[in-house]
Each structure stands twice: as structure tokens, then as C-alpha cells.
Design a protein around this motif. Structure first.
Motif, PDB file in Angstrom:
ATOM      1  N   ALA A   1     -12.984   2.255 -42.268  1.00 27.19           N
ATOM      2  CA  ALA A   1     -13.536   0.933 -42.594  1.00 27.19           C
ATOM      3  C   ALA A   1     -14.744   0.587 -41.734  1.00 27.19           C
ATOM      4  O   ALA A   1     -15.490  -0.337 -42.056  1.00 27.19           O
ATOM      5  N   THR A   2     -14.930   1.335 -40.643  1.00 24.58           N
ATOM      6  CA  THR A   2     -16.102   1.128 -39.780  1.00 24.58           C
ATOM      7  C   THR A   2     -16.759   2.485 -39.508  1.00 24.58           C
ATOM      8  O   THR A   2     -16.778   2.959 -38.373  1.00 24.58           O
ATOM      9  N   PRO A   3     -17.290   3.122 -40.539  1.00 21.40           N
ATOM     10  CA  PRO A   3     -17.847   4.471 -40.376  1.00 21.40           C
ATOM     11  C   PRO A   3     -19.187   4.459 -39.648  1.00 21.40           C
ATOM     12  O   PRO A   3     -19.816   3.412 -39.485  1.00 21.40           O
ATOM     13  N   SER A   4     -19.612   5.645 -39.240  1.00 22.03           N
ATOM     14  CA  SER A   4     -20.940   5.795 -38.650  1.00 22.03           C
ATOM     15  C   SER A   4     -21.965   5.859 -39.783  1.00 22.03           C
ATOM     16  O   SER A   4     -22.086   6.872 -40.470  1.00 22.03           O
ATOM     17  N   ILE A   5     -22.678   4.770 -39.984  1.00 23.67           N
ATOM     18  CA  ILE A   5     -23.665   4.717 -41.058  1.00 23.67           C
ATOM     19  C   ILE A   5     -24.803   5.695 -40.789  1.00 23.67           C
ATOM     20  O   ILE A   5     -25.350   6.315 -41.707  1.00 23.67           O
ATOM     21  N   GLU A   6     -25.121   5.881 -39.522  1.00 25.45           N
ATOM     22  CA  GLU A   6     -26.221   6.789 -39.177  1.00 25.45           C
ATOM     23  C   GLU A   6     -25.923   8.206 -39.660  1.00 25.45           C
ATOM     24  O   GLU A   6     -26.811   8.914 -40.130  1.00 25.45           O
ATOM     25  N   GLU A   7     -24.646   8.616 -39.575  1.00 26.43           N
ATOM     26  CA  GLU A   7     -24.281   9.951 -40.051  1.00 26.43           C
ATOM     27  C   GLU A   7     -24.484  10.067 -41.558  1.00 26.43           C
ATOM     28  O   GLU A   7     -24.967  11.083 -42.058  1.00 26.43           O
ATOM     29  N   PHE A   8     -24.094   9.029 -42.303  1.00 23.18           N
ATOM     30  CA  PHE A   8     -24.301   9.048 -43.751  1.00 23.18           C
ATOM     31  C   PHE A   8     -25.791   9.112 -44.094  1.00 23.18           C
ATOM     32  O   PHE A   8     -26.198   9.798 -45.027  1.00 23.18           O
ATOM     33  N   MET A   9     -26.594   8.390 -43.337  1.00 25.69           N
ATOM     34  CA  MET A   9     -28.016   8.302 -43.661  1.00 25.69           C
ATOM     35  C   MET A   9     -28.790   9.553 -43.264  1.00 25.69           C
ATOM     36  O   MET A   9     -29.918   9.753 -43.710  1.00 25.69           O
ATOM     37  N   ARG A  10     -28.191  10.405 -42.436  1.00 20.70           N
ATOM     38  CA  ARG A  10     -28.852  11.668 -42.096  1.00 20.70           C
ATOM     39  C   ARG A  10     -28.961  12.572 -43.316  1.00 20.70           C
ATOM     40  O   ARG A  10     -29.797  13.456 -43.376  1.00 20.70           O
ATOM     41  N   GLU A  11     -28.064  12.348 -44.290  1.00 19.95           N
ATOM     42  CA  GLU A  11     -28.015  13.214 -45.465  1.00 19.95           C
ATOM     43  C   GLU A  11     -29.079  12.872 -46.503  1.00 19.95           C
ATOM     44  O   GLU A  11     -29.191  13.558 -47.510  1.00 19.95           O
ATOM     45  N   THR A  12     -29.827  11.811 -46.297  1.00 20.41           N
ATOM     46  CA  THR A  12     -30.717  11.336 -47.346  1.00 20.41           C
ATOM     47  C   THR A  12     -31.983  10.717 -46.769  1.00 20.41           C
ATOM     48  O   THR A  12     -32.008  10.283 -45.615  1.00 20.41           O
ATOM     49  N   SER A  13     -33.014  10.682 -47.581  1.00 20.76           N
ATOM     50  CA  SER A  13     -34.253  10.006 -47.191  1.00 20.76           C
ATOM     51  C   SER A  13     -34.313   8.600 -47.769  1.00 20.76           C
ATOM     52  O   SER A  13     -35.331   7.922 -47.675  1.00 20.76           O
ATOM     53  N   SER A  14     -33.215   8.151 -48.377  1.00 21.77           N
ATOM     54  CA  SER A  14     -33.174   6.835 -49.003  1.00 21.77           C
ATOM     55  C   SER A  14     -33.517   5.740 -48.003  1.00 21.77           C
ATOM     56  O   SER A  14     -33.148   5.803 -46.828  1.00 21.77           O
ATOM     57  N   GLU A  15     -34.207   4.723 -48.489  1.00 17.57           N
ATOM     58  CA  GLU A  15     -34.571   3.591 -47.640  1.00 17.57           C
ATOM     59  C   GLU A  15     -33.868   2.307 -48.077  1.00 17.57           C
ATOM     60  O   GLU A  15     -34.234   1.215 -47.655  1.00 17.57           O
ATOM     61  N   LEU A  16     -32.836   2.447 -48.938  1.00 18.65           N
ATOM     62  CA  LEU A  16     -32.020   1.299 -49.326  1.00 18.65           C
ATOM     63  C   LEU A  16     -30.562   1.727 -49.357  1.00 18.65           C
ATOM     64  O   LEU A  16     -30.191   2.671 -50.056  1.00 18.65           O
ATOM     65  N   ILE A  17     -29.731   1.041 -48.595  1.00 19.18           N
ATOM     66  CA  ILE A  17     -28.307   1.345 -48.535  1.00 19.18           C
ATOM     67  C   ILE A  17     -27.523   0.152 -49.063  1.00 19.18           C
ATOM     68  O   ILE A  17     -27.799  -0.998 -48.708  1.00 19.18           O
ATOM     69  N   VAL A  18     -26.555   0.417 -49.944  1.00 23.48           N
ATOM     70  CA  VAL A  18     -25.660  -0.609 -50.471  1.00 23.48           C
ATOM     71  C   VAL A  18     -24.247  -0.256 -50.033  1.00 23.48           C
ATOM     72  O   VAL A  18     -23.746   0.832 -50.336  1.00 23.48           O
ATOM     73  N   LEU A  19     -23.614  -1.165 -49.308  1.00 25.13           N
ATOM     74  CA  LEU A  19     -22.259  -0.968 -48.795  1.00 25.13           C
ATOM     75  C   LEU A  19     -21.317  -1.912 -49.523  1.00 25.13           C
ATOM     76  O   LEU A  19     -21.608  -3.106 -49.655  1.00 25.13           O
ATOM     77  N   ALA A  20     -20.180  -1.401 -49.983  1.00 24.97           N
ATOM     78  CA  ALA A  20     -19.204  -2.250 -50.667  1.00 24.97           C
ATOM     79  C   ALA A  20     -17.815  -2.012 -50.103  1.00 24.97           C
ATOM     80  O   ALA A  20     -17.420  -0.871 -49.846  1.00 24.97           O
ATOM     81  N   ASP A  21     -17.074  -3.093 -49.922  1.00 25.41           N
ATOM     82  CA  ASP A  21     -15.736  -3.093 -49.337  1.00 25.41           C
ATOM     83  C   ASP A  21     -15.769  -2.666 -47.874  1.00 25.41           C
ATOM     84  O   ASP A  21     -14.763  -2.246 -47.319  1.00 25.41           O
ATOM     85  N   LEU A  22     -16.912  -2.765 -47.280  1.00 23.97           N
ATOM     86  CA  LEU A  22     -17.116  -2.572 -45.846  1.00 23.97           C
ATOM     87  C   LEU A  22     -18.531  -3.051 -45.537  1.00 23.97           C
ATOM     88  O   LEU A  22     -19.294  -3.357 -46.441  1.00 23.97           O
ATOM     89  N   GLY A  23     -18.857  -3.127 -44.267  1.00 27.88           N
ATOM     90  CA  GLY A  23     -20.226  -3.478 -43.900  1.00 27.88           C
ATOM     91  C   GLY A  23     -20.354  -4.678 -42.986  1.00 27.88           C
ATOM     92  O   GLY A  23     -21.186  -4.682 -42.076  1.00 27.88           O
ATOM     93  N   THR A  24     -19.538  -5.716 -43.209  1.00 23.56           N
ATOM     94  CA  THR A  24     -19.659  -6.907 -42.371  1.00 23.56           C
ATOM     95  C   THR A  24     -19.393  -6.582 -40.905  1.00 23.56           C
ATOM     96  O   THR A  24     -20.044  -7.129 -40.012  1.00 23.56           O
ATOM     97  N   ALA A  25     -18.466  -5.671 -40.645  1.00 27.07           N
ATOM     98  CA  ALA A  25     -18.172  -5.276 -39.262  1.00 27.07           C
ATOM     99  C   ALA A  25     -19.245  -4.369 -38.677  1.00 27.07           C
ATOM    100  O   ALA A  25     -19.203  -4.046 -37.488  1.00 27.07           O
TER     101      ALA A  25
END
Length: 465
Positions: free
Chosen positions: A70-94
Motif C-alpha cells: 500500500a506504500t510502494p516505492s514509486i521511484e522503482e516503478f518509474m525507473r521502468e518508464t519514461s512517462s511523465e504522468l503517473i496515475v495512482l489508484a487505491d493508494l497514493g495519499t500516504a
């Protein structure tokens, strides 16, 4: 249909509607591939499917991942992509602070669609390229009144008004998150009432016990779980025989007077085994029926099937279900049947062995974390001391994953598991959060006993206060 039309008719807070349209415009105007990340359970995957279908209809490309954390490392996910827009659902506020730190390192737009605890923040992030949508900021209870899938559905309507067909999955996700047990409330009710008015759903009141026959339904029953009878064919047969009911009958074939007798007997059965009346009466509840693929379905069953796909690690099956793939739907149904049987076998073992009891909490050790939350909730409601929240502990290498469940009765007495788990986990070098009635944490394995002591103390302080 105009995107404004359905949302304007739902009587939602104006600031929330503004946030939905701002997020929709951020997504619509982005020319690249959106990075979509959701939680892996029924609510998270329903959200993913709703958003994925909406993106496809808008011609927006996306790269999807689901996570157990529920509190993953977003930086690790973003290493896989050059995307400049991230949409988080059912998590993110924390993860707002982590996301802000990541945005300082690279250009990044963010949309959060969440319903979990805000950790004391009283207003959402609302910037040109960072939009946070969480019903808690608008005086809704994110535990009972709005799921992530419900808010994802509203975001889909902000993208285009003819996404109304996705509303079925909004309530499916809410059902998977146990938000419909006492009837739809808050935003869930607003959405449900609107869809009923549009004749996309039909509401009835009844007993939810899936199974081809009464004998099979009671044998497989895990929610409600009948101590001493669920998973035990001889006990089921004796129970039905005493009522003069044939086990091979289906619920539809049951004469009205026998139906009344059965419902009363099941309710009394639970009360006699120490189940609190507010839990026992959850057997009788609102059921929302929808037509999917030419078949009449209970939307909560849809949510549980999607949830089973997530628990099995087959995230694409859960999303494919929402996208309308028949193979995914059949696969999810099979996974749900298997998941229910796995839960039943573990409940029988726990019923025999019991749990471990501290002063203010009780806990069980679970072999796989995909079963932890469900088992903690069922034990809390049907097997253990109803005066203490139940904790499920799963060992995973050098860390321990925690799932905690309470009841609304305990919440009214002061219980806030999100706060208690956050405090106890952070004191042990871990992280935690969630809802007042249901929360989770991840801690270093060597800190388990210290964590349990801290949690026991924190819960005790809440209940005394």
C-alpha cells in the motif's frame, strides 16, 4: 453525453467536482503514455479496469502495474518508464511526500485517486500538475462511504459522460472493500441510486450465500462463517434436516415459510456461538443486480471475483474482466471458487487451534499474505473475542507483513487501526496505515515482537480514551 451532466446530477461537493475535472484535463492533455499504478485487491483492480477502459475510449495509452504494497516505492516503478504522468489508484495519499521528492528530481505530473487515511492532512494537493482526489477531504468516510473504484468511476465521468456503464465496477470494487455490508452510504449510495435511476442496476434485499444448493452454500459459507458447521457436511445436513429443508434445494426453490425459518435459524445459530448481533444481521443486506454479458449478476460477486484474481497475482485477469474479456471473467470465477475454498480450509484450522492473545489485541500467523486480511476479518467477526482487534502476521523473508481488522463496535469505542499501526510500525523502522477499521503495515522481521508490544499498547490507549 456531456461529461458535466452525470456529475452535476449527483449532488457532489463542488470542490471535489473541480478536482475531478482538473485531473481529467491533466490526463486528456498529456500526449505520452500514462503510468497507471493501483493496489492489487478487488477495489484496486476495479479502479484499474475503470481507468484503463476510460483511457482507451479517450485514446490515451497507458502502462499498468499493480502492487501488494500500500506504500510502494514509486521511484522503482518509474525507473521502468519514461512517462511523465503517473496515475495512482487505491493508494497514493500516504505517498505525497515521496511523490513531491520525485517531482523535484524529474518533470512529473501526478493524479492520486485514493480513499485511505490522510495522516492528519486536512486539504488535498491541488496544483497545476499534481491533483489528489480523496473523499476524506470532503467529509466522507473513506472506509464506508467511498472506495477508490467509486472515485475512479467519477473520474471516468469527468473524462466523458457516457462512461456510465463502468458504474457496475465502481460498486463491485466498493463491495470487495466491504463497503456495502451495511448498505450503500455516502458517495457509494449516490452512485448506486443514480445507476438504479438509469435502470443500470436493480436493488433488492436478501441473503448472500452463493452455491448451487443450500447444502453446498452452507458448506462453503465463509462470510458469514458458521462455526461448527461451515466446511462440515454432516453438520450442515443435520441443521437442514431439523428445519425440514432439503439440502438439494436452491434458494430460489425454497418456499417462503421455509425461507423465513432458515434465515431465523441461521441468525440464531450465530448469536448462540457468540457472534455479535450487528455482525450476524449482515446476512440480510441490500443486493445490487446488474446485467453483464447477458447474465444477471450480483455486483458484490463481481467484486469478489476481481479480488480473487488480484489475490492470485493474476492482475491482468482482474483488469480484463472490467474491460469485457469473457476469458478473464471465467478465469476470475474459477479463482474465486479456489480462493473461497482456501479461506475455508484455513478457517477450519484456526477454529481448531485458536489464536494468540495479548492484553488488547489477538493475532494469528498466516502462511500467505494474500489470505491475511480476509482471515483477520473473519476471525474478528466469527471466532475470536469481539472486544479485541485481530492481527494477521505473515513472514516474508527479512520482513513481516501485517493485516489488522476491527469492527465498527470497536471503532465507536475509539479504535483507529490506521493510526495505531502507523505509530507501532514507524517505531520499529517500518510503515503502516489504512483505515480505522482495517489497516496494514510492513516491518523488519526481527522487530515483530516489539511491534506487537507497541501495537498492543497503542490500541489499549485508544480504547481507554
Amino acid at each position: 453525453m456531456s461529461a458535466v451532466e452525470p456529475l452535476s446530477e449527483m449532488n457532489l461537493p463542488e470542490k471535489m467536482i473541480d478536482a475531478l475535472f482538473k485531473a481529467a484535463e491533466l490526463i486528456r492533455s498529456y500526449g505520452g503514455t500514462v503510468r497507471l499504478i493501483t493496489h492489487y485487491d478487488g477495489d484496486g483492480l476495479s479502479s484499474a479496469g475503470i481507468l484503463a477502459k476510460s483511457f482507451m475510449r479517450e485514446g490515451v495509452s497507458f502502462h499498468f502495474s499493480a502492487t501488494k504494497n500500500a506504500t510502494p516505492s514509486i521511484e522503482e516503478f518509474m525507473r521502468e518508464t519514461s512517462s511523465e504522468l503517473i496515475v495512482l489508484a487505491d493508494l497514493g495519499t500516504a505517498l505525497v511526500e515521496d511523490l513531491e521528492a520525485l517531482r523535484r528530481k524529474r518533470k512529473l505530473g501526478v493524479v492520486i485517486v485514493d480513499h485511505h487515511d490522510t495522516a492528519g492532512r486536512d486539504s488535498p494537493v491541488m496544483k497545476e500538475d499534481f491533483v489528489e482526489i480523496n473523499p476524506r477531504y470532503y467529509d466522507y468516510d473513506g472506509t464506508r462511504e467511498a472506495s477508490a473504484s467509486t472515485i475512479s468511476f467519477l473520474l471516468s465521468l469527468a473524462l466523458r459522460g457516457d462512461n456510465l456503464d463502468l458504474g457496475v465496477y465502481a460498486l463491485a470494487g466498493a463491495g470487495a472493500d466491504k463497503q456495502l455490508q451495511e448498505g450503500a452510504k455516502g458517495i457509494n449510495k449516490t452512485v448506486a441510486d443514480y445507476l438504479v435511476g438509469e435502470e443500470m442496476l436493480r436493488k433488492e434485499v436478501g441473503v448472500r450465500l452463493p452455491g448451487e444448493s443450500l447444502e453446498r452454500a452452507l458448506y462453503l459459507a465463509v462470510e458469514p462463517y458458521f462455526p461448527g458447521m461451515s466446511g462440515r457436511s454432516p453438520a450442515v445436513r443435520r441443521f437442514l434436516k431439523e428445519l425440514g429443508i432439503k439440502g438439494e434445494w436452491s434458494f430460489e426453490e425454497l418456499p417462503e415459510e421455509k425461507c423465513i425459518s432458515l434465515n431465523s435459524a441461521l441468525y440464531l445459530y450465530l448469536l448462540k456461538r457468540g457472534v455479535r448481533h450487528e455482525i450476524a444481521k449482515l446476512m440480510f443486506r441490500e443486493i445490487y443486480w446488474a446485467s453483464l454479458h447477458g447474465e444477471r449478476v450480483d455486483v458484490e460477486d463481481v467484486g469478489y471475483e476481481i479480488n480473487a484474481a488480484g489475490r492470485a497475482g493474476e492482475y491482468s485477469v482482474g483488469v480484463g474482466y472490467v474491460l469485457g474479456d469473457e476469458e478473464s471473467r471465467q478465469r476470475a470465477r474459477g479463482l474465486r471458487q479456489r480462493y473461497r475454498e482456501e479461506i475455508l480450509q484455513r478457517m477450519l484450522q484456526i477454529e481448531e487451534k485458536g489464536g494468540k492473545v495479548l492484553q488488547n489485541i489477538q493475532y494469528i500467523e498466516v502462511d500467505r499474505d494474500v489470505y491475511a486480511g480476509t482471515l483477520a476479518g473473519l476471525c474478528m467477526q466469527y471466532l475470536f473475542d469481539p472486544e479485541k482487534p485481530t492481527i494477521a502476521v505473515t513472514r516474508a523473508g527479512d520482513e513481516v507483513r501485517i493485516s489488522a481488522r476491527g469492527t465498527w463496535y470497536l471503532v465507536k469505542r475509539g479504535l483507529d487501526l490506521a493510526s495505531a499501526l502507523r505509530e507501532a510500525a514507524e517505531g520499529c523502522g517500518g510503515r503502516g496505515g489504512g483505515h480505522n477499521i482495517a489497516a496494514g503495515a510492513t516491518i523488519p522481521a526481527e522487530k515483530l515482537q516489539e511491534f506487537l508490544r507497541r501495537l498492543d499498547k497503542a490500541v489499549g490507549s485508544q480504547m481507554e480514551g
